[in-house]
Write an enzyme that holds these catalytic residues in place. Structure first.
Site, PDB file in Angstrom:
ATOM      1  CE  LYS A 174      40.150  38.044  30.164  1.00 34.46           C
ATOM      2  NZ  LYS A 174      39.722  37.369  31.374  1.00 34.46           N
TER       3      LYS A 174
HETATM    4  N1  GLU Z   1      39.207  38.953  38.071  1.00 35.56           N
HETATM    5  C1  GLU Z   1      38.711  40.215  37.640  1.00 35.56           C
HETATM    6  C2  GLU Z   1      38.943  40.390  36.162  1.00 35.56           C
HETATM    7  O1  GLU Z   1      39.764  39.684  35.586  1.00 35.56           O
HETATM    8  C3  GLU Z   1      39.383  41.366  38.366  1.00 35.56           C
HETATM    9  C4  GLU Z   1      38.795  41.532  39.709  1.00 35.56           C
HETATM   10  C5  GLU Z   1      39.389  42.686  40.477  1.00 35.56           C
HETATM   11  O2  GLU Z   1      40.515  43.117  40.209  1.00 35.56           O
HETATM   12  O3  GLU Z   1      38.716  43.142  41.392  1.00 35.56           O
HETATM   13  O4  GLU Z   1      38.282  41.201  35.551  1.00 35.56           O
END
Ligand code: GLU
Ligand code: ZN
Length: 316
Positions: A252
């Site tokens: 990111k």
């Molecule tokens: N929020 C998590 C991420 O952005 C993804 C979690 C999931 O898909 O289980 O890496």
């Protein structure tokens, strides 16, 4: 694995961004594939903002992520669900596991974990937990009364656990020997990612988890948690990550590859969709919207290798 056929079980997929950075082409690819997979089965798509890690989350990125997803042409059913707003439900699950003796309080620091590890594990970010606190404290309150901050760990059964990944095939992991009892609540009391994702997927009725394959190794932990909480297991599909020209996974912080940047430069989002479609084995060459591409989508056709790109590819 569910015994019901897809015709009997309404498919519910989800997009679960963390507002910790700008979305990039890797997210675009994973979210498009998750959306296509659910929609191709006539299913619903839910949006869940995973903002529990307040130190790393930036509230302004919630709206920014939604704008990026909408720019791509993705939509979702129901209001977005913000994980931190449901923290009470997560705490209830943690308390239930403690009360049933399936989890226990742990006061170990990272330094304690390093000292307890049987072999030097330099450079390894994750250290297997040796079970030091397994029978140490009768309750979480007793652990906290010791004056040390206490997290909570799941008692992970011994032995291998296997599951079918719709992209990666048969998988087997021995969580106890590889990871040990893992945290379901951090030492600051915040529910851990593993617990949050399992409880919220169940609460939201998610039947299909399509996400980046950096989370493949988390899946067996999540399955142990589903069993402990008597929740049904969703279908799993782990999508290979997008890497840059040097083979490094997109991060990111490399904002040059963010969707916001592409949008700011006037790139047509249908170009991004077309690139994802081609990389996902869909025989499409025209710039296209997610909905237009949908009939060509087949999860089976998804290559299991990494794909690479550069922003330059879209600026030509
Ligand atoms: N929020 C998590 C991420 O952005 C993804 C979690 C999931 O898909 O289980 O890496
Ligand atoms: Zn401990």
């Amino acid at each position: 694995m569910s015994a019901l056929s897809p015709a009997e079980t309404p498919v519910v997929g989800r997009l679960a961004p963390s507002p910790t950075g700008l979305l990039h082409l890797g997210h675009a690819r994973t979210f498009l594939i998750a959306w296509w997979s659910a929609r191709a089965q006539g299913g619903k798509v839910l949006l869940r903002i995973e903002d529990l890690d307040s130190a790393r989350s930036d509230p302004s990125l919630i709206a920014a992520s939604m704008r990026d997803l909408e720019w791509l042409g993705l939509d979702w059913d129901e209001a977005p669900y913000v994980q931190s707003a449901g923290e009470e439900r997560l705490q209830v699950a943690i308390s239930e596991l403690l009360a049933r003796g399936l989890a226990y309080a742990c006061t170990c620091t990272r330094g304690d974990l390093r000292n307890a590890a049987s072999a030097p594990q330099l450079g390894v970010t994750e250290i297997r937990y040796a079970g030091t606190c397994r029978d140490r404290y009768p309750t979480l309150a007793a652990a906290r009364a010791s004056g040390r901050a206490a997290g909570v760990r799941l008692r992970v059964p011994d032995g291998a656990l296997s599951f079918t990944d719709l992209v990666r095939g048969e998988q087997a992991f021995d969580v106890q020997s590889e990871v040990g009892d893992f945290l379901i609540a951090r030492r600051d009391g915040v529910p851990a990612y593993q617990l949050a994702v399992v409880v919220d997927d169940a609460f939201q009725g998610v039947t299909e988890v399509v996400r980046g394959d950096d989370l493949l190794a988390s899946t067996p932990r999540q399955i142990w948690l589903e069993r402990a909480l008597a929740l049904s297991e969703p279908r799993w599909a782990h999508v290979p990550l997008v890497v840059d020209a040097a083979g490094r996974r997109l991060a990111k912080r490399e904002d040059a590859l963010s969707l916001a940047e592409l949008r700011a430069r006037g790139i047509d989002p249908r170009r991004v969709v077309a690139w994802v479609a081609a990389s996902a084995g869909m025989p499409l060459s025209e710039w296209i919207t997610p909905g237009e591409a949908l009939p060509a989508f087949q999860l089976d056709a998804l290559p299991s290798n990494q794909v690479s790109t550069t922003t330059a590819e879209f600026l030509r």
